[in-house]
Design an enzyme around this catalytic site. Structure first.
Site, PDB file in Angstrom:
ATOM      1  N   ASP A   1       0.857  -1.174   0.000  1.00 30.62           N
ATOM      2  CA  ASP A   1       0.000   0.000   0.000  1.00 30.62           C
ATOM      3  C   ASP A   1       0.903   1.237   0.000  1.00 30.62           C
ATOM      4  O   ASP A   1       2.104   1.153   0.292  1.00 30.62           O
ATOM      5  CB  ASP A   1      -0.896  -0.049   1.243  1.00 30.62           C
ATOM      6  CG  ASP A   1      -1.721   1.205   1.413  1.00 30.62           C
ATOM      7  OD1 ASP A   1      -2.323   1.677   0.433  1.00 30.62           O
ATOM      8  OD2 ASP A   1      -1.759   1.730   2.548  1.00 30.62           O
TER       9      ASP A   1
ATOM     10  N   ASP B   1      -0.172   5.189   0.954  1.00 31.97           N
ATOM     11  CA  ASP B   1      -0.388   6.117   2.078  1.00 31.97           C
ATOM     12  C   ASP B   1      -0.577   5.356   3.383  1.00 31.97           C
ATOM     13  O   ASP B   1      -1.410   4.454   3.487  1.00 31.97           O
ATOM     14  CB  ASP B   1      -1.614   6.986   1.812  1.00 31.97           C
ATOM     15  CG  ASP B   1      -1.437   7.872   0.592  1.00 31.97           C
ATOM     16  OD1 ASP B   1      -0.892   8.978   0.731  1.00 31.97           O
ATOM     17  OD2 ASP B   1      -1.835   7.434  -0.511  1.00 31.97           O
TER      18      ASP B   1
ATOM     19  N   ASP C   1      -2.259  -0.796   5.890  1.00 34.88           N
ATOM     20  CA  ASP C   1      -2.445  -0.137   7.190  1.00 34.88           C
ATOM     21  C   ASP C   1      -3.886   0.133   7.586  1.00 34.88           C
ATOM     22  O   ASP C   1      -4.135   0.547   8.719  1.00 34.88           O
ATOM     23  CB  ASP C   1      -1.685   1.193   7.198  1.00 34.88           C
ATOM     24  CG  ASP C   1      -2.339   2.236   6.301  1.00 34.88           C
ATOM     25  OD1 ASP C   1      -2.506   1.968   5.090  1.00 34.88           O
ATOM     26  OD2 ASP C   1      -2.709   3.293   6.821  1.00 34.88           O
TER      27      ASP C   1
END
Length: 240
Positions: free
Chosen positions: A15, A17, A194
């Protein structure tokens, strides 16, 4: 669990961001840390190109952030794919986002200081990081927008934001598609993310015999810990 060292037979899905990049008050204010591009270049070389970016960001935005790299991956939560050969394709069944959604939202939030509208090729996001008092209002206005379109689109929570995306566009779908061909095929998939939008990517990696690693739960930190882990090619212990 202890985070295993990266193995040469892995395929790594990352991922952007909150995983590689630290979150910023605005989506256009993220900073690419010194050394990240070199770290990714080294990882790409070590894994024979089996490194992909799987992000909610649009492809052109991801490419700009990681320039000069143009990595394979899934963009817009997998609505668009770029394979290991650089071929780009969009999911055939992706629904068109109604043209009036963005202007309607822009008008609605005009009097909500601090709320940011981010438009994407296949979805949109309302960020309330700078205006947490508008959290419930941003969720409610997006839910109202979705009425009558629930079969095609869904609302997802993110870090201090809510996002509308097509139901068929998932990070898990991107992982499964990329794993079908070189340079990912026959490798062990490892997905690092996240937030809620990354969970199906992690689950897809686990279902294919790999690992799903969460920045907060597994790294016990943030993107800096992920970047440090990626920058340690010399550690070669067997993964559990």
């Amino acid at each position: 669990m202890a985070i295993p060292a990266i193995e040469d037979h892995w395929a790594v899905f990352l991922d952007l961001d909150g995983t590689l990049l630290d979150l910023a008050p605005r989506p256009d204010a993220v900073v690419v840390p010194t050394g990240l591009i070199a770290t990714l270049e080294g990882l790409v070389q070590r894994l024979g190109g089996a490194v992909a970016i799987v992000t909610g960001r649009a492809r052109d935005v991801a490419d700009t952030l990681l320039a000069p790299l143009m990595l394979p991956g899934g963009f817009g939560h997998g609505a668009e794919l770029r394979d290991g050969a650089g071929r780009i394709r969009t999911i055939d069944t992706i629904p068109a986002m109604p043209a009036d959604w963005a202007p309607r939202l822009a008008a609605e939030i005009a009097t909500w200081p601090g709320v940011i509208l981010e438009t994407k090729p296949h979805g949109l996001v309302l960020h309330h990081r700078a205006a947490p008092q508008w959290k419930d209002a941003t969720r409610d206005v997006l839910l109202a927008l979705l009425r009558g379109h629930d079969d095609d689109f869904t609302l997802m929570p993110a870090h201090m934001a809510f996002e509308i995306r097509p139901r068929v566009a998932t990070k898990g779908r991107a992982v499964r598609a990329l794993m079908q061909a070189a340079p990912f095929h026959a490798r062990r998939p490892v997905f690092v993310g996240d937030d809620v939008t990354d969970e199906d990517g992690m689950e897809a990696a686990r279902a294919l015999g790999g690992l799903g690693l969460h920045v907060g739960r597994d790294f016990h930190g943030g993107p800096a810990q992920v970047r440090a882990w990626l920058a340690q090619p010399e550690a070669r212990h067997a993964a559990p």
